[in-house]
Design an enzyme around this catalytic site. Structure first.
Site, PDB file in Angstrom:
ATOM      1  N   ASN A   1       0.829  -1.217   0.000  1.00  0.00           N
ATOM      2  CA  ASN A   1       0.000   0.000   0.000  1.00  0.00           C
ATOM      3  C   ASN A   1       0.862   1.266   0.000  1.00  0.00           C
ATOM      4  O   ASN A   1       0.351   2.360   0.149  1.00  0.00           O
ATOM      5  CB  ASN A   1      -0.971   0.013   1.191  1.00  0.00           C
ATOM      6  CG  ASN A   1      -0.246   0.198   2.512  1.00  0.00           C
ATOM      7  OD1 ASN A   1       0.986   0.119   2.570  1.00  0.00           O
ATOM      8  ND2 ASN A   1      -0.992   0.448   3.573  1.00  0.00           N
TER       9      ASN A   1
ATOM     10  N   THR B   1       5.145   3.036   3.615  1.00  0.00           N
ATOM     11  CA  THR B   1       6.508   3.476   3.948  1.00  0.00           C
ATOM     12  C   THR B   1       7.476   3.294   2.779  1.00  0.00           C
ATOM     13  O   THR B   1       8.686   3.326   2.977  1.00  0.00           O
ATOM     14  CB  THR B   1       7.065   2.692   5.154  1.00  0.00           C
ATOM     15  OG1 THR B   1       7.048   1.299   4.821  1.00  0.00           O
ATOM     16  CG2 THR B   1       6.267   2.928   6.393  1.00  0.00           C
TER      17      THR B   1
ATOM     18  N   ASP C   1      -4.148  -2.818   0.627  1.00  0.00           N
ATOM     19  CA  ASP C   1      -3.868  -2.740   2.060  1.00  0.00           C
ATOM     20  C   ASP C   1      -4.211  -4.101   2.670  1.00  0.00           C
ATOM     21  O   ASP C   1      -5.359  -4.540   2.609  1.00  0.00           O
ATOM     22  CB  ASP C   1      -4.733  -1.628   2.677  1.00  0.00           C
ATOM     23  CG  ASP C   1      -4.327  -1.351   4.102  1.00  0.00           C
ATOM     24  OD1 ASP C   1      -4.115  -2.320   4.863  1.00  0.00           O
ATOM     25  OD2 ASP C   1      -4.215  -0.166   4.459  1.00  0.00           O
TER      26      ASP C   1
ATOM     27  N   LEU D   1       5.625  -9.737   4.641  1.00  0.00           N
ATOM     28  CA  LEU D   1       6.533  -8.690   5.124  1.00  0.00           C
ATOM     29  C   LEU D   1       5.815  -7.376   5.387  1.00  0.00           C
ATOM     30  O   LEU D   1       6.426  -6.416   5.862  1.00  0.00           O
ATOM     31  CB  LEU D   1       7.652  -8.441   4.083  1.00  0.00           C
ATOM     32  CG  LEU D   1       8.930  -9.276   4.178  1.00  0.00           C
ATOM     33  CD1 LEU D   1       8.642 -10.760   4.129  1.00  0.00           C
ATOM     34  CD2 LEU D   1       9.906  -8.894   3.066  1.00  0.00           C
TER      35      LEU D   1
ATOM     36  N   LYS E   1      -2.887  -3.368  13.718  1.00  0.00           N
ATOM     37  CA  LYS E   1      -3.880  -3.983  12.819  1.00  0.00           C
ATOM     38  C   LYS E   1      -3.187  -4.659  11.638  1.00  0.00           C
ATOM     39  O   LYS E   1      -3.573  -5.742  11.210  1.00  0.00           O
ATOM     40  CB  LYS E   1      -4.828  -2.911  12.267  1.00  0.00           C
ATOM     41  CG  LYS E   1      -5.944  -2.513  13.182  1.00  0.00           C
ATOM     42  CD  LYS E   1      -6.869  -1.585  12.408  1.00  0.00           C
ATOM     43  CE  LYS E   1      -7.975  -1.031  13.251  1.00  0.00           C
ATOM     44  NZ  LYS E   1      -8.773  -0.036  12.527  1.00  0.00           N
TER      45      LYS E   1
ATOM     46  N   ALA F   1       7.485 -12.684   8.559  1.00  0.00           N
ATOM     47  CA  ALA F   1       8.611 -11.825   8.973  1.00  0.00           C
ATOM     48  C   ALA F   1       8.326 -11.303  10.370  1.00  0.00           C
ATOM     49  O   ALA F   1       7.598 -10.332  10.543  1.00  0.00           O
ATOM     50  CB  ALA F   1       8.786 -10.675   7.986  1.00  0.00           C
TER      51      ALA F   1
ATOM     52  N   TYR G   1       4.070  -2.400  17.717  1.00  0.00           N
ATOM     53  CA  TYR G   1       4.888  -3.215  16.810  1.00  0.00           C
ATOM     54  C   TYR G   1       5.237  -4.551  17.476  1.00  0.00           C
ATOM     55  O   TYR G   1       4.956  -5.624  16.923  1.00  0.00           O
ATOM     56  CB  TYR G   1       6.154  -2.440  16.470  1.00  0.00           C
ATOM     57  CG  TYR G   1       7.083  -3.121  15.490  1.00  0.00           C
ATOM     58  CD1 TYR G   1       6.736  -3.275  14.150  1.00  0.00           C
ATOM     59  CD2 TYR G   1       8.336  -3.586  15.903  1.00  0.00           C
ATOM     60  CE1 TYR G   1       7.601  -3.876  13.250  1.00  0.00           C
ATOM     61  CE2 TYR G   1       9.208  -4.184  15.009  1.00  0.00           C
ATOM     62  CZ  TYR G   1       8.840  -4.333  13.685  1.00  0.00           C
ATOM     63  OH  TYR G   1       9.708  -4.926  12.796  1.00  0.00           O
TER      64      TYR G   1
ATOM     65  N   HIS H   1      14.643   3.426   3.637  1.00  0.00           N
ATOM     66  CA  HIS H   1      14.070   4.758   3.478  1.00  0.00           C
ATOM     67  C   HIS H   1      15.003   5.774   4.157  1.00  0.00           C
ATOM     68  O   HIS H   1      15.301   5.636   5.342  1.00  0.00           O
ATOM     69  CB  HIS H   1      12.686   4.803   4.127  1.00  0.00           C
ATOM     70  CG  HIS H   1      11.909   5.999   3.737  1.00  0.00           C
ATOM     71  ND1 HIS H   1      12.331   7.275   4.023  1.00  0.00           N
ATOM     72  CD2 HIS H   1      10.744   6.132   3.063  1.00  0.00           C
ATOM     73  CE1 HIS H   1      11.444   8.132   3.556  1.00  0.00           C
ATOM     74  NE2 HIS H   1      10.474   7.465   2.956  1.00  0.00           N
TER      75      HIS H   1
HETATM   76  P1  NAD Z   1       9.633  -1.285   5.066  1.00  0.00           P
HETATM   77  O1  NAD Z   1       8.839  -0.287   5.834  1.00  0.00           O
HETATM   78  O2  NAD Z   1      10.612  -0.781   4.076  1.00  0.00           O
HETATM   79  O3  NAD Z   1       8.684  -2.317   4.331  1.00  0.00           O
HETATM   80  C1  NAD Z   1       7.391  -2.632   4.762  1.00  0.00           C
HETATM   81  C2  NAD Z   1       6.481  -2.564   3.564  1.00  0.00           C
HETATM   82  O4  NAD Z   1       5.150  -2.923   3.970  1.00  0.00           O
HETATM   83  C3  NAD Z   1       6.396  -1.160   2.952  1.00  0.00           C
HETATM   84  O5  NAD Z   1       6.543  -1.217   1.571  1.00  0.00           O
HETATM   85  C4  NAD Z   1       4.993  -0.683   3.357  1.00  0.00           C
HETATM   86  O6  NAD Z   1       4.455   0.246   2.437  1.00  0.00           O
HETATM   87  C5  NAD Z   1       4.239  -2.006   3.383  1.00  0.00           C
HETATM   88  N1  NAD Z   1       3.029  -1.950   4.223  1.00  0.00           N
HETATM   89  C6  NAD Z   1       2.890  -1.436   5.468  1.00  0.00           C
HETATM   90  N2  NAD Z   1       1.630  -1.580   5.906  1.00  0.00           N
HETATM   91  C7  NAD Z   1       0.941  -2.211   4.908  1.00  0.00           C
HETATM   92  C8  NAD Z   1      -0.399  -2.641   4.753  1.00  0.00           C
HETATM   93  N3  NAD Z   1      -1.310  -2.429   5.714  1.00  0.00           N
HETATM   94  N4  NAD Z   1      -0.751  -3.240   3.585  1.00  0.00           N
HETATM   95  C9  NAD Z   1       0.150  -3.436   2.599  1.00  0.00           C
HETATM   96  N5  NAD Z   1       1.446  -3.063   2.687  1.00  0.00           N
HETATM   97  C10 NAD Z   1       1.834  -2.448   3.828  1.00  0.00           C
HETATM   98  O7  NAD Z   1      10.350  -2.194   6.168  1.00  0.00           O
HETATM   99  P2  NAD Z   1      11.378  -3.400   5.984  1.00  0.00           P
HETATM  100  O8  NAD Z   1      12.582  -3.054   6.738  1.00  0.00           O
HETATM  101  O9  NAD Z   1      11.504  -3.794   4.571  1.00  0.00           O
HETATM  102  O10 NAD Z   1      10.620  -4.550   6.803  1.00  0.00           O
HETATM  103  C11 NAD Z   1       9.937  -5.608   6.155  1.00  0.00           C
HETATM  104  C12 NAD Z   1       9.453  -6.606   7.196  1.00  0.00           C
HETATM  105  O11 NAD Z   1      10.553  -7.145   7.913  1.00  0.00           O
HETATM  106  C13 NAD Z   1       8.502  -6.000   8.234  1.00  0.00           C
HETATM  107  O12 NAD Z   1       7.467  -6.913   8.509  1.00  0.00           O
HETATM  108  C14 NAD Z   1       9.382  -5.816   9.435  1.00  0.00           C
HETATM  109  O13 NAD Z   1       8.643  -5.897  10.632  1.00  0.00           O
HETATM  110  C15 NAD Z   1      10.368  -6.963   9.295  1.00  0.00           C
HETATM  111  N6  NAD Z   1      11.638  -6.643   9.961  1.00  0.00           N
HETATM  112  C16 NAD Z   1      12.538  -5.797   9.400  1.00  0.00           C
HETATM  113  C17 NAD Z   1      13.706  -5.495  10.094  1.00  0.00           C
HETATM  114  C18 NAD Z   1      14.761  -4.573   9.522  1.00  0.00           C
HETATM  115  O14 NAD Z   1      15.753  -4.319  10.193  1.00  0.00           O
HETATM  116  N7  NAD Z   1      14.636  -4.075   8.329  1.00  0.00           N
HETATM  117  C19 NAD Z   1      13.949  -6.059  11.352  1.00  0.00           C
HETATM  118  C20 NAD Z   1      12.985  -6.892  11.895  1.00  0.00           C
HETATM  119  C21 NAD Z   1      11.836  -7.204  11.184  1.00  0.00           C
END
Ligand code: NAD
Ligand code: UDP
Length: 322
Positions: free
Chosen positions: A34, A37, A58, A73, A91, A114, A145, A181
């Site tokens: 969606n 971020t 979403d 993810l 949510k 994830a 979170y 980001h």
């Molecule tokens: P990110 O914010 O870059 O990616 C998350 C993606 O999910 C984004 O593209 C966002 O637009 C999308 N998103 C958020 N809410 C949504 C929704 N309701 N519907 C559809 N899409 C939605 O973050 P990331 O670092 O790439 O993290 C990806 C996953 O890995 C997450 O679940 C995060 O909790 C997990 N994670 C990441 C890290 C890290 O260090 N990067 C560490 C622990 C866990």
């Protein structure tokens, strides 16, 4: 064998790298996002590939797709992002995972969930092993979170027990690399952006808190391997780099590698900020034959190079929390 693979949050930092690997392997990849971020530019290079499809949706709402595997993810991951709308964050974790598991049940698909090192909260056990149950404040600013991800893990295990869904839970530790980001407020992106702009590097607290940073390519390899074993192995399994650094050490390293003359500046420590974090990855070594291979210096060099190549004005500015 070619699989139809859904990646929720597929346009995000980790998701975009994962989609790229899966497209290169020849799979039929459905990227769902969606763009809360993330930006389309993260996956723009994949749009003209015949085996890549982008769906704006979403995940807190149901969706009807036919797939063989799902990497779940979708969830804002950086504190500044997930605290922007905490109710939406919890949510997304819970309802999003519920919709993914429902789809998996209907399609007979495998799922990779994830999860995160945040399920350990501010840990009393160091390094963190999967059997440690964590110390999470259920009513603090990080709870949307942490508790969202904990509830999602519960749902995964109950679907596995009750409906025999092959789901594997991975607990990801701090990961960094190109396509983070630049305004997500995370420490690596903040420090690199600040160093390149000649601004002070903002250290929250006294800088003695530790984290262990995993380069994105290593992490994605771990995700792929975990999905391979989802039939027989539910996890949870830690994925991260066991090399531990203080935040003050990270600041010095970024200053050195960027050649910046930025000073460091102390800011108050955020509430519930974990003091130490390092994964024990014995289980990942054993079950997935996986361990990270990119040293922090090398990963930071590549990340700095990427930060030099982007135009910051193409990214939305920080959320009001930072
Ligand atoms: P990110 O914010 O870059 O990616 C998350 C993606 O999910 C984004 O593209 C966002 O637009 C999308 N998103 C958020 N809410 C949504 C929704 N309701 N519907 C559809 N899409 C939605 O973050 P990331 O670092 O790439 O993290 C990806 C996953 O890995 C997450 O679940 C995060 O909790 C997990 N994670 C990441 C890290 C890290 O260090 N990067 C560490 C622990 C866990
Ligand atoms: N941090 C910092 N300066 C910043 C951003 C973060 O000192 O500009 C600290 C933060 O307080 C935490 C650590 O760096 O102790 C990692 O923060 P991040 O938000 O990257 O991830 P977390 O592991 O806390 O989810």
């Amino acid at each position: 064998m070619i699989q139809r693979i859904l990646v929720t949050g597929g346009a995000g930092f980790l998701g975009s790298h994962l989609c790229q690997r899966l497209v290169e392997q020849g799979h039929d990849v459905l990227c769902l996002d969606n763009f809360f971020t993330s930006q389309k530019s993260n996956v723009a290079h994949l749009l003209d590939r015949p085996n890549f499809e982008l769906i704006r949706h979403d995940i807190t709402r149901p969706i009807w797709l036919e797939v063989d595997q799902i990497y779940n993810l979708a969830c804002p991951a950086a504190p500044g992002h997930y605290q922007h709308n905490p109710i939406k964050t919890i949510k997304t974790s819970f309802l999003g995972t519920m919709h993914v598991l429902g789809m998996a049940k209907r399609c007979g698909a495998r799922v990779l969930q994830a999860s995160t090192s945040e399920v350990y909260g501010d840990p009393e056990v160091h390094p963190q092993v999967e059997s440690y149950r964590g110390a999470v404040n259920p009513i603090g600013p990080r709870a949307c979170y942490d508790e969202g991800k904990r509830a999602a893990e519960t749902l995964c295990f109950d679907y596995r027990r009750r409906h025999q869904i092959p789901v594997v839970v991975v607990r990801i530790f701090n990961t960094y690399g190109p396509r983070m980001h630049p305004y997500d407020g995370r420490v690596v992106s903040n420090f690199i952006r600040q160093a390149l702009a000649g601004e002070p590097l903002t250290i929250y607290g006294d800088g003695s808190q530790t984290r262990s940073f995993c380069y994105v390519d290593d992490l994605v390899e771990g995700l792929l391997r975990a999905m391979q074993v989802a039939e027989e192995f539910p996890g949870p399994v830690n994925l991260g780099n066991p090399e531990e650094f203080t935040i003050a050490q990270l600041a010095q390293l970024v200053i050195e590698l960027t050649g910046s003359s930025s000073p460091v500046e102390r800011r108050p420590a955020p509430e519930d900020d974990p003091v130490r974090r390092r994964p024990d990855i014995s289980l990942a070594r054993k079950v997935l034959s996986w361990e990270p291979t990119t040293p922090l210096k090398e990963g930071l060099r590549r990340t700095i190079q990427w930060f030099r190549s982007i135009r910051l004005e193409d990214y939305r500015p920080p959320t009001p929390n930072f």
